[in-house]
Design an enzyme around this catalytic site. Sequence first.
Site, PDB file in Angstrom:
ATOM      1  CD  GLU A   1      -2.928   1.181   2.528  1.00 36.88           C
ATOM      2  OE1 GLU A   1      -2.965   0.079   3.160  1.00 36.88           O
ATOM      3  OE2 GLU A   1      -3.513   2.164   2.647  1.00 36.88           O
TER       4      GLU A   1
ATOM      5  N   GLY B   1     -10.446   0.847   5.055  1.00 35.69           N
ATOM      6  CA  GLY B   1      -9.705   1.315   6.382  1.00 35.69           C
ATOM      7  C   GLY B   1     -10.047   0.242   7.397  1.00 35.69           C
TER       8      GLY B   1
ATOM      9  CG  HIS C   1      -7.868   4.330   0.617  1.00 41.35           C
ATOM     10  ND1 HIS C   1      -6.926   3.792   1.733  1.00 41.35           N
ATOM     11  CD2 HIS C   1      -7.818   5.531   0.843  1.00 41.35           C
ATOM     12  CE1 HIS C   1      -6.738   4.646   2.681  1.00 41.35           C
ATOM     13  NE2 HIS C   1      -7.192   5.771   1.905  1.00 41.35           N
TER      14      HIS C   1
ATOM     15  CG  ASN D   1       1.306  -9.204   6.223  1.00 37.76           C
ATOM     16  OD1 ASN D   1       2.591  -8.741   6.274  1.00 37.76           O
ATOM     17  ND2 ASN D   1       0.470  -8.641   5.347  1.00 37.76           N
TER      18      ASN D   1
ATOM     19  CG  HIS E   1      -2.140 -12.666   9.370  1.00 44.25           C
ATOM     20  ND1 HIS E   1      -2.357 -12.132   8.059  1.00 44.25           N
ATOM     21  CD2 HIS E   1      -2.339 -11.383  10.248  1.00 44.25           C
ATOM     22  CE1 HIS E   1      -2.524 -10.804   8.268  1.00 44.25           C
ATOM     23  NE2 HIS E   1      -2.545 -10.219   9.213  1.00 44.25           N
ATOM     24  CB  THR E   2       1.825 -16.266   6.587  1.00 46.65           C
ATOM     25  OG1 THR E   2       1.990 -16.247   5.307  1.00 46.65           O
ATOM     26  CG2 THR E   2       1.836 -17.534   7.107  1.00 46.65           C
TER      27      THR E   2
ATOM     28  CB  VAL F   1     -11.624 -19.662   0.100  1.00 44.91           C
ATOM     29  CG1 VAL F   1     -12.652 -19.708  -0.775  1.00 44.91           C
ATOM     30  CG2 VAL F   1     -12.362 -19.543   1.617  1.00 44.91           C
TER      31      VAL F   1
ATOM     32  CG  ASP G   1      -8.121  -4.947   8.140  1.00 42.74           C
ATOM     33  OD1 ASP G   1      -6.759  -5.014   8.172  1.00 42.74           O
ATOM     34  OD2 ASP G   1      -8.473  -4.395   7.407  1.00 42.74           O
TER      35      ASP G   1
HETATM   36  P1  ADP Z   1      -5.206  -7.416   4.514  1.00 46.57           P
HETATM   37  O1  ADP Z   1      -4.233  -6.305   4.241  1.00 46.57           O
HETATM   38  O2  ADP Z   1      -6.272  -7.787   3.644  1.00 46.57           O
HETATM   39  O3  ADP Z   1      -5.989  -7.342   5.491  1.00 46.57           O
HETATM   40  P2  ADP Z   1      -3.160  -9.281   4.893  1.00 46.57           P
HETATM   41  O4  ADP Z   1      -2.058  -9.648   4.221  1.00 46.57           O
HETATM   42  O5  ADP Z   1      -2.781  -8.580   6.433  1.00 46.57           O
HETATM   43  O6  ADP Z   1      -4.167  -8.614   4.001  1.00 46.57           O
HETATM   44  O7  ADP Z   1      -3.723 -10.591   5.336  1.00 46.57           O
HETATM   45  C1  ADP Z   1      -4.338 -11.502   4.326  1.00 46.57           C
HETATM   46  C2  ADP Z   1      -4.405 -13.062   5.038  1.00 46.57           C
HETATM   47  O8  ADP Z   1      -5.613 -13.511   4.520  1.00 46.57           O
HETATM   48  C3  ADP Z   1      -3.293 -13.883   4.924  1.00 46.57           C
HETATM   49  O9  ADP Z   1      -2.129 -13.828   5.852  1.00 46.57           O
HETATM   50  C4  ADP Z   1      -3.941 -15.092   4.781  1.00 46.57           C
HETATM   51  O10 ADP Z   1      -3.805 -15.834   6.066  1.00 46.57           O
HETATM   52  C5  ADP Z   1      -5.419 -14.807   4.572  1.00 46.57           C
HETATM   53  N1  ADP Z   1      -5.883 -15.311   3.186  1.00 46.57           N
HETATM   54  C6  ADP Z   1      -5.534 -14.803   1.816  1.00 46.57           C
HETATM   55  N2  ADP Z   1      -6.308 -15.646   1.038  1.00 46.57           N
HETATM   56  C7  ADP Z   1      -7.110 -16.399   1.803  1.00 46.57           C
HETATM   57  C8  ADP Z   1      -7.876 -17.357   1.062  1.00 46.57           C
HETATM   58  N3  ADP Z   1      -8.043 -17.719  -0.171  1.00 46.57           N
HETATM   59  N4  ADP Z   1      -8.686 -18.331   1.971  1.00 46.57           N
HETATM   60  C9  ADP Z   1      -8.443 -17.952   3.436  1.00 46.57           C
HETATM   61  N5  ADP Z   1      -7.442 -16.952   3.947  1.00 46.57           N
HETATM   62  C10 ADP Z   1      -6.718 -16.335   3.041  1.00 46.57           C
END
Ligand code: ADP
Length: 455
Positions: free
Chosen positions: A87, A111, A175, A291, A341-342, A428, A439
């Site tokens: 971003e 946001g 945005h 992340n 989280h990843t 998914v 978030d």
């Molecule tokens: P954001 O900025 O949208 O909040 P982040 O990168 O902080 O995104 O978080 C995205 C997280 O969403 C990933 O770390 C993963 O755990 C989850 N995620 C991404 N794609 C999928 C999916 N297809 N199914 C389930 N969880 C997902």
Amino acid sequence: MMWDGLYASAFEKINERIGNTGRVLLAYNTNIDAIKYLNSGDLKDRIEKAGKEEVLRYSNELPEKIRSVQQLLGSILWSVKRGKAAELFVESCPVRFYMKRWGWNELRMGGQVGIMANLLGGVYGVPVIAHVPQISRLQAGLFKDGSIYVPKIENGQLRLVHPKEFNADEESCIHFIYEFSRGFRVFDFKAPRENRFIGSADDYTTTLFIRDEFRKSFEEIARSVNLAIVSGLQALTKDNYREPFETIRGHLEVLNDRNVPAHLEFAFTPDETVRKAILDLLGNFWSVGLNEVELASIMEAIGEKCLAEKLLTNDPVDPVAVTEAMLKLAEKTGVRRIHFHTYGYYLALTDYKGEFVRDALLFAALAAAAKAKLGDVRSIDDIAKAMDVPVNEKAKPVEEALAREYGMEKGLAEVDGYQLAFVPTKIVEKPKSTVGIGDTISSSAFVGEFALKNG
Ligand code: ADP
């Protein structure tokens, strides 16, 4: 299967208790997201028109801000190439105009505060007080009905009203979100997974504008909440972060005096000075959510370049490297909870112990799967239905590595006096959207944890 059982019981427990969480303060960023689903031919044409060579330069290294169309397109490519989110602030008016003309497919709540307000207040029924920098009619209309409040000062008195009842005609902060699917191709690049690049053309969240109601009546607002989630520091720069940081430090002192645990939702922060300032502030928070890109950027800021690199090389991300990074962060800042989280799994390092930490992560993974599947979570039933999404098989080696390294069992281990909690997530296959999943994950896990603790 063990994880299916743990998922089911975690959901049941949190669903029963989520109403006991109390009120949550959400500050500071709410905006409007304009989502554009990228089209390969269209993007290619635009890159060629803007000058391929210069655009490609930015696909190797992100600029600090976007000042040209080439930087915008190059940054989009940076994300596509890696399947990673980023971003950046769009400073230039002509680029903002270019984006407007490029258009969007849909408008959504944006946001971290806005997204969390709709989830916590509109879906979980957890009352929230939200900081909305600018309440335009368009912005207010994006809030769900339910227990979502913004402070309004009338005749010197603080009132809490739903944003739709705020009735002020302020600006719209938009945005631009460029989404791509897994396998999206342009030139020789192929996206390893779905993700998006965000260009924010908004002068309020970027300077972390704080409303008068929050400046003048923060003590009164803080008195009425049990938890706080802070976000929106990511767009600040070394030139403008000092003043808002002073205000936030003050707010955190008020919250800490009242024993209100505060979570910081970290987000990709391109400015290194700001990243370091966030690190200095982190000890005032109970918890932080991030992340792999964000954790790597923090490791870089504290001089752990090798570790930073390790966090970005493997897929799935090496959990031992993550744990090492989290330990360093906890030791350095004193923050009590780190939620990582990843794609495929989450980890939480806490200076306290209990299954409720892991169970809250499981609840968050269900919420994330529901969000990915539907784009928008409408009710807690949607989350229950996400139980059908299979547990990610690729997290098996991650779990095995944690068992080998730390003796992890049922997602729990003790590492250097901390508790390490792990969950494999539900992925998914064809997500409707990935915006705001982070978030959703962080707020569900933080609030879920306190629902279990207090319940
Ligand atoms: P954001 O900025 O949208 O909040 P982040 O990168 O902080 O995104 O978080 C995205 C997280 O969403 C990933 O770390 C993963 O755990 C989850 N995620 C991404 N794609 C999928 C999916 N297809 N199914 C389930 N969880 C997902």
